[in-house]
Design a protein around this motif. Structure first.
Motif, PDB file in Angstrom:
ATOM      1  N   CYS A   1      23.067 -31.357  -5.023  1.00 34.28           N
ATOM      2  CA  CYS A   1      22.096 -31.587  -6.104  1.00 34.28           C
ATOM      3  C   CYS A   1      21.722 -33.075  -6.193  1.00 34.28           C
ATOM      4  O   CYS A   1      22.592 -33.939  -6.156  1.00 34.28           O
ATOM      5  CB  CYS A   1      22.700 -31.124  -7.427  1.00 34.28           C
TER       6      CYS A   1
ATOM      7  N   CYS B   1      23.195 -34.573  -9.879  1.00 29.42           N
ATOM      8  CA  CYS B   1      24.587 -34.926 -10.163  1.00 29.42           C
ATOM      9  C   CYS B   1      25.427 -35.124  -8.904  1.00 29.42           C
ATOM     10  O   CYS B   1      26.561 -35.574  -8.996  1.00 29.42           O
ATOM     11  CB  CYS B   1      25.211 -33.846 -11.038  1.00 29.42           C
TER      12      CYS B   1
ATOM     13  N   GLN C   1      24.901 -27.628 -13.511  1.00 27.76           N
ATOM     14  CA  GLN C   1      24.647 -28.610 -14.567  1.00 27.76           C
ATOM     15  C   GLN C   1      23.176 -28.891 -14.790  1.00 27.76           C
ATOM     16  O   GLN C   1      22.716 -28.989 -15.916  1.00 27.76           O
ATOM     17  CB  GLN C   1      25.299 -29.941 -14.178  1.00 27.76           C
ATOM     18  N   CYS C   2      22.432 -29.060 -13.680  1.00 24.39           N
ATOM     19  CA  CYS C   2      21.075 -29.597 -13.795  1.00 24.39           C
ATOM     20  C   CYS C   2      19.995 -28.528 -13.666  1.00 24.39           C
ATOM     21  O   CYS C   2      18.814 -28.836 -13.797  1.00 24.39           O
ATOM     22  CB  CYS C   2      20.836 -30.664 -12.742  1.00 24.39           C
TER      23      CYS C   2
END
Ligand SMILES: [Zn+2]
Length: 421
Positions: free
Chosen positions: A49, A52, A91-92
């Motif tokens: 990613c 992150c 997370q993103c």
């Protein structure tokens, strides 16, 4: 041997494979030759990613491949061609993947960026752009990226001595404030700021941090009031040293003023122009005079001129720096100031008055001897002026700042498996 073998030797990518290569251009309609190297991810490698840095499951693949410019080979441009994947990051969310050969959205590979940045230390940015058939903009972006990386990874531990200097830039009275590390063992430009106000130097100390400021032992600067005030406030424990270079500069300005004034008066009164073209004779240190200049100076010294008296006072002051003991240096300074105050040479009297009022800071020089690299500020000042002069292409403050950090910053670079230059 194949190009692929070389690429795997100089820049192996664990999660990616160099595939087919093709040669494009070179014909009459597109004379610019290039080598395109197709890159694909290794089977069952997961994309990383770009938000992150974690790996995650693949989401999809972008429509068209991206071209990343690599270090040219034999004057032929080289591009890595790669179709970016998107990653479904926990997370993103859905993000485009990060690739190890380039940072962010850059179209240049990191290797090429560092390649250009390294050359930009030796040649002007314009020359680098010309030699490698690239644009000034790309060279600037490369240097900027190298500087940003270097400043983020620079070690600021153990800085004990700093020098503060101001430099004129652009036409007119615009100043830069430069702060250098001048420890005997390590030197480099630490910080650049626009202007030379109280606020400017306060910004340095904010960036440098309270803890590090508290462990400073020596600070060199000239007698510029805003600097003196800020240093007294932000690093009161450090010995503030007025350095030799800046005092020599002040004296030179005074002598030149006296000389120019007197030359005008002599001319107006119809005397021979004996002071014509004597500027450098009087400003240079006597040991630096050329063979031709020496007899001219000797001749000039026979005249009872104000410029000559000023010159002799300046030369005499050189002995000040030779003292070891601050006490005897102080005695010498007092005598020199008394003599100068009686000299009726107004510009030099002004210097004497200011030396008197900063007596303690001047004598700190003798306490700092050995701990700081004395010629460092002067050396940096010359190099910074040269960088600014060479940089006629720099219209913006940002470009100027980047150039100064790049040439004077002593900034680190990332560890690499292969150095391309
Ligand atoms: Zn993420």
């Amino acid at each position: 041997m194949q190009l692929k073998t070389i690429l795997n030797r100089v820049e192996k990518q664990p999660s990616f494979v160099y595939e087919s290569m093709r040669f494009i251009g070179g014909g009459p309609d597109s004379p610019d030759m290039a080598i395109e190297v197709a890159v694909r991810p290794r089977a069952n490698s997961r994309p990383r990613c770009s938000g992150c840095g974690q790996t995650g499951p693949g989401y999809d693949t972008q429509q068209s491949p991206r071209r990343f410019e690599f270090v040219p080979l034999w004057g032929i441009a080289v591009f890595l061609v790669y179709t970016m994947r998107r990653v479904h990051c926990r997370q993103c969310g859905v993000r485009v993947e990060a690739v190890p050969w380039a940072s962010g959205k850059h179209h240049l590979t990191d290797s090429y960026t560092w390649f250009l940045a390294r050359w930009a230390r030796r040649l002007s940015w314009k020359e680098v752009a010309e030699v490698f058939h690239t644009s000034w903009r790309k060279v600037f972006r490369s240097v900027e990226q190298a500087v940003e990386w270097g400043r983020a990874h620079q070690c600021l531990d153990g800085v004990e001595a700093i020098g503060i200097d101001e430099i004129k830039w652009k036409r007119g009275y615009r100043f830069l404030t430069l702060v250098y590390q001048i420890d005997a063992g390590r030197r480099g430009l630490l910080w650049v700021g626009e202007n030379r106000r109280t606020k400017t130097l306060l910004r340095f100390f904010r960036w440098f941090g309270r803890e590090r400021s508290a462990s400073l032992k020596f600070i060199c600067s000239d007698m510029w009031r805003p600097y003196l005030n800020v240093v007294a406030k932000k690093a009161a424990q450090a010995a503030h040293v007025l350095d030799r270079f800046h005092i020599a500069e002040k004296m030179s300005t005074a002598i030149n003023e006296i000389r120019a004034q007197e030359a005008r008066e002599l001319k107006a009164e119809g005397y021979e122009p004996i002071l014509k073209n004597t500027r450098w004779l009087l400003l240079k240190r006597s040991e630096n005079l050329t063979e031709k200049q020496e007899p001219r100076l000797a001749e000039l010294l026979q005249y009872n001129l104000r410029a000559v008296r000023a010159y002799l006072l300046k030369e005499d002051f050189q002995f000040f720096w030779e003292y070891r003991s601050p006490y005897w240096a102080g005695q010498f300074l007092d005598r020199w100031c008394t003599r100068t105050m009686r000299s009726r040479l107004e510009p030099l009297k002004k210097v004497a008055r200011s030396l008197r009022s900063h007596r303690a800071l001047l004598l700190n020089w003798f306490h700092a001897k050995g701990a700081i690299s004395a010629a460092a500020v002067e050396g940096f000042n010359n190099k910074a002026k040269l960088t600014i002069r060479k940089a006629y292409g720099f219209r913006t403050y940002r470009a100027m700042e980047v150039a100064l950090y790049h040439t004077l910053g002593d900034l680190p670079g990332p560890p690499v498996t292969h150095r391309f230059c």
